[in-house]
Design an enzyme around this catalytic site. Structure first.
Site, PDB file in Angstrom:
ATOM      1  N   SER A 140       0.857  -1.186   0.000  1.00 43.99           N
ATOM      2  CA  SER A 140       0.000   0.000   0.000  1.00 43.99           C
ATOM      3  C   SER A 140       0.895   1.239   0.000  1.00 43.99           C
ATOM      4  O   SER A 140       2.053   1.171   0.434  1.00 43.99           O
ATOM      5  CB  SER A 140      -0.866  -0.006   1.265  1.00 43.99           C
ATOM      6  N   TYR A 153      -2.505  -0.506  10.402  1.00 40.15           N
ATOM      7  CA  TYR A 153      -2.460  -0.889   8.976  1.00 40.15           C
ATOM      8  C   TYR A 153      -1.127  -0.453   8.359  1.00 40.15           C
ATOM      9  O   TYR A 153      -0.475  -1.227   7.656  1.00 40.15           O
ATOM     10  CB  TYR A 153      -3.647  -0.258   8.243  1.00 40.15           C
TER      11      TYR A 153
HETATM   12  N1  LIG Z   1      -8.673  -1.104  -1.224  1.00 39.97           N
HETATM   13  C1  LIG Z   1      -7.687  -0.270  -0.941  1.00 39.97           C
HETATM   14  O1  LIG Z   1      -7.887   0.949  -0.738  1.00 39.97           O
HETATM   15  C2  LIG Z   1      -6.271  -0.776  -0.892  1.00 39.97           C
HETATM   16  C3  LIG Z   1      -5.233   0.165  -0.999  1.00 39.97           C
HETATM   17  C4  LIG Z   1      -3.929  -0.282  -0.919  1.00 39.97           C
HETATM   18  C5  LIG Z   1      -3.669  -1.617  -0.733  1.00 39.97           C
HETATM   19  N2  LIG Z   1      -4.702  -2.511  -0.628  1.00 39.97           N
HETATM   20  C6  LIG Z   1      -4.355  -3.920  -0.384  1.00 39.97           C
HETATM   21  O2  LIG Z   1      -4.880  -4.729  -1.427  1.00 39.97           O
HETATM   22  C7  LIG Z   1      -5.164  -6.030  -0.934  1.00 39.97           C
HETATM   23  C8  LIG Z   1      -6.570  -6.444  -1.359  1.00 39.97           C
HETATM   24  O3  LIG Z   1      -7.480  -5.539  -0.762  1.00 39.97           O
HETATM   25  P1  LIG Z   1      -8.964  -5.289  -1.325  1.00 39.97           P
HETATM   26  O4  LIG Z   1      -9.101  -3.832  -1.452  1.00 39.97           O
HETATM   27  O5  LIG Z   1      -9.237  -6.166  -2.478  1.00 39.97           O
HETATM   28  O6  LIG Z   1      -9.804  -5.744  -0.049  1.00 39.97           O
HETATM   29  P2  LIG Z   1     -11.110  -6.681   0.069  1.00 39.97           P
HETATM   30  O7  LIG Z   1     -12.014  -6.449  -1.056  1.00 39.97           O
HETATM   31  O8  LIG Z   1     -11.587  -6.472   1.452  1.00 39.97           O
HETATM   32  O9  LIG Z   1     -10.476  -8.143  -0.063  1.00 39.97           O
HETATM   33  C9  LIG Z   1      -9.651  -8.667   0.933  1.00 39.97           C
HETATM   34  C10 LIG Z   1      -9.318 -10.093   0.562  1.00 39.97           C
HETATM   35  O10 LIG Z   1      -8.475 -10.656   1.576  1.00 39.97           O
HETATM   36  C11 LIG Z   1      -9.028 -11.902   1.954  1.00 39.97           C
HETATM   37  N3  LIG Z   1      -8.718 -12.218   3.348  1.00 39.97           N
HETATM   38  C12 LIG Z   1      -8.793 -11.407   4.417  1.00 39.97           C
HETATM   39  N4  LIG Z   1      -8.472 -12.088   5.530  1.00 39.97           N
HETATM   40  C13 LIG Z   1      -8.185 -13.356   5.139  1.00 39.97           C
HETATM   41  C14 LIG Z   1      -7.809 -14.527   5.811  1.00 39.97           C
HETATM   42  N5  LIG Z   1      -7.630 -14.556   7.145  1.00 39.97           N
HETATM   43  N6  LIG Z   1      -7.605 -15.667   5.099  1.00 39.97           N
HETATM   44  C15 LIG Z   1      -7.773 -15.671   3.746  1.00 39.97           C
HETATM   45  N7  LIG Z   1      -8.138 -14.587   3.050  1.00 39.97           N
HETATM   46  C16 LIG Z   1      -8.338 -13.437   3.744  1.00 39.97           C
HETATM   47  C17 LIG Z   1     -10.526 -11.734   1.783  1.00 39.97           C
HETATM   48  O11 LIG Z   1     -11.138 -13.005   1.740  1.00 39.97           O
HETATM   49  P3  LIG Z   1     -12.720 -13.205   2.103  1.00 39.97           P
HETATM   50  O12 LIG Z   1     -13.440 -11.997   1.584  1.00 39.97           O
HETATM   51  O13 LIG Z   1     -13.078 -14.445   1.364  1.00 39.97           O
HETATM   52  O14 LIG Z   1     -12.781 -13.297   3.568  1.00 39.97           O
HETATM   53  C18 LIG Z   1     -10.562 -10.987   0.461  1.00 39.97           C
HETATM   54  O15 LIG Z   1     -10.378 -11.895  -0.592  1.00 39.97           O
HETATM   55  C19 LIG Z   1      -4.964  -5.969   0.583  1.00 39.97           C
HETATM   56  O16 LIG Z   1      -3.713  -6.510   0.905  1.00 39.97           O
HETATM   57  C20 LIG Z   1      -4.994  -4.488   0.870  1.00 39.97           C
HETATM   58  O17 LIG Z   1      -4.259  -4.150   2.020  1.00 39.97           O
HETATM   59  C21 LIG Z   1      -6.001  -2.135  -0.730  1.00 39.97           C
END
Ligand SMILES: NC(=O)c1ccc[n+]([C@@H]2O[C@H](COP(=O)([O-])OP(=O)(O)OC[C@H]3O[C@@H](n4cnc5c(N)ncnc54)[C@H](OP(=O)(O)O)[C@@H]3O)[C@@H](O)[C@H]2O)c1
Length: 284
Positions: A140, A153
């Site tokens: 991030s 975070y």
């Molecule tokens: N969205 C943003 O603003 C943003 C910005 C920078 C970086 N990121 C990074 O991008 C990545 C993806 O984020 P996203 O935005 O796609 O979030 P999201 O839509 O909330 O998806 C999170 C994913 O992580 C999985 N997950 C969480 N805890 C888990 C566990 N204990 N075991 C297995 N799977 C788990 C969830 O699985 P389930 O839903 O099946 O539980 C889901 O597939 C993350 O690492 C996040 O930090 C996001």
């Protein structure tokens, strides 16, 4: 690396960014192992992308649990062919001032974003192609810049960045590659309504998940992977922060009242005060 036919394990596949990455890689002909906790989301995605037809599969696993990680090890053992890439995308977020954060939520966040990601990478390493295997960790902007309201975070993503850098150097005498991809704020359910409201008020840009997926694909396709920070001016702010952190301290001090109000779900003050709190620097 050409993606057609490559076997790629993707965690966080049921999430917003993970689904976009899966669509992008499937369109290039990659064979996908989609990992997540939500079977419903994984099944729907697998059907949409014909993952099963294309010799991929889904794995329902909680990566923070030993059992969940063992499920992944068992599946990789059964494969009898090396993995071409691991993409660590699973992650959770926590918005709020540190003093208000639920201690259990902090533990869960570190367990997911840091501990489980490191342990899973360690588990998967022996299964990666020794001549060309790749690991991409999804970090991030907050892994290069501490932002109020996201202290745990930020700590987790700083840790992930350090892990990626050290592992890249650890594997530097092999053809295997490690890189860190840092999205800025992205439109997914990772962000609460309060985060969306704060970003709107601060004028913080939010990308669609497809932007991250496109960057990931271009990173994986390049002969040599390099760490990437997505978004301008975020990339610049991360750079300035590493050299002159006081400049960023001062800029964020100006945003703090707005951040605190959203983090604590406080009512909006009079319009003039809100305007005064706006500063020229925008981060995500
Ligand atoms: N969205 C943003 O603003 C943003 C910005 C920078 C970086 N990121 C990074 O991008 C990545 C993806 O984020 P996203 O935005 O796609 O979030 P999201 O839509 O909330 O998806 C999170 C994913 O992580 C999985 N997950 C969480 N805890 C888990 C566990 N204990 N075991 C297995 N799977 C788990 C969830 O699985 P389930 O839903 O099946 O539980 C889901 O597939 C993350 O690492 C996040 O930090 C996001």
């Amino acid at each position: 690396m050409k993606l057609k036919g490559k076997l790629i394990l993707l965690t966080g596949a049921s999430g917003g960014i993970g689904q976009a990455i899966a669509r992008r890689l499937a369109a290039q002909g990659a064979r996908l192992i989609l990992v997540g906790r939500s079977t419903q989301q994984l099944n729907a995605l697998a059907r949409e992308l014909h993952v099963l037809v294309n010799e991929g599969f889904i794995l329902q696993a909680d990566i923070t649990s030993r059992n969940g990680r063992e499920t992944i090890r068992t599946a990789l053992l059964a494969l009898q062919e090396p993995l071409d890439a691991l993409i660590n995308c699973a992650g959770v977020n926590l918005f709020g001032m540190l003093e208000d954060n639920d201690p259990d939520a902090i533990e869960q966040l570190i367990a997911t974003n840091v501990t489980a990601t490191i342990l899973l990478t360690q588990l998967v390493l022996p299964f990666l192609n020794k001549n060309s295997g790749r690991i991409v960790n999804i970090g991030s902007s907050f892994g290069g810049l501490g932002y109020p309201g996201f202290s745990a975070y930020c700590a987790s993503k700083f840790a992930l960045r350090g892990f990626s850098e050290a592992l890249r150097r650890e594997l530097s005498d092999s053809p295997m590659q490690v890189a860190y991809l840092a999205p800025r704020a992205t439109n997914t359910s990772l962000n609460s309504d309060a985060v969306y409201a704060m970003n709107r008020e601060l004028g913080t840009a939010m990308d669609e998940p497809e932007v991250v997926a496109a960057q990931l694909e271009s990173m994986l396709s390049a002969p040599r992977m390099r760490d990437r920070n997505i978004g301008w001016p975020e990339r610049l702010f991360v750079r300035i922060n590493s050299i002159f952190p006081r400049i960023i301290d001062n800029a964020l001090r100006g945003q703090l009242p707005v951040i605190r109000r959203h983090a604590q779900s406080l009512p909006e003050p009079a319009a003039t005060e809100t305007q005064a709190n706006k500063v020229s620097i925008r981060l995500s």
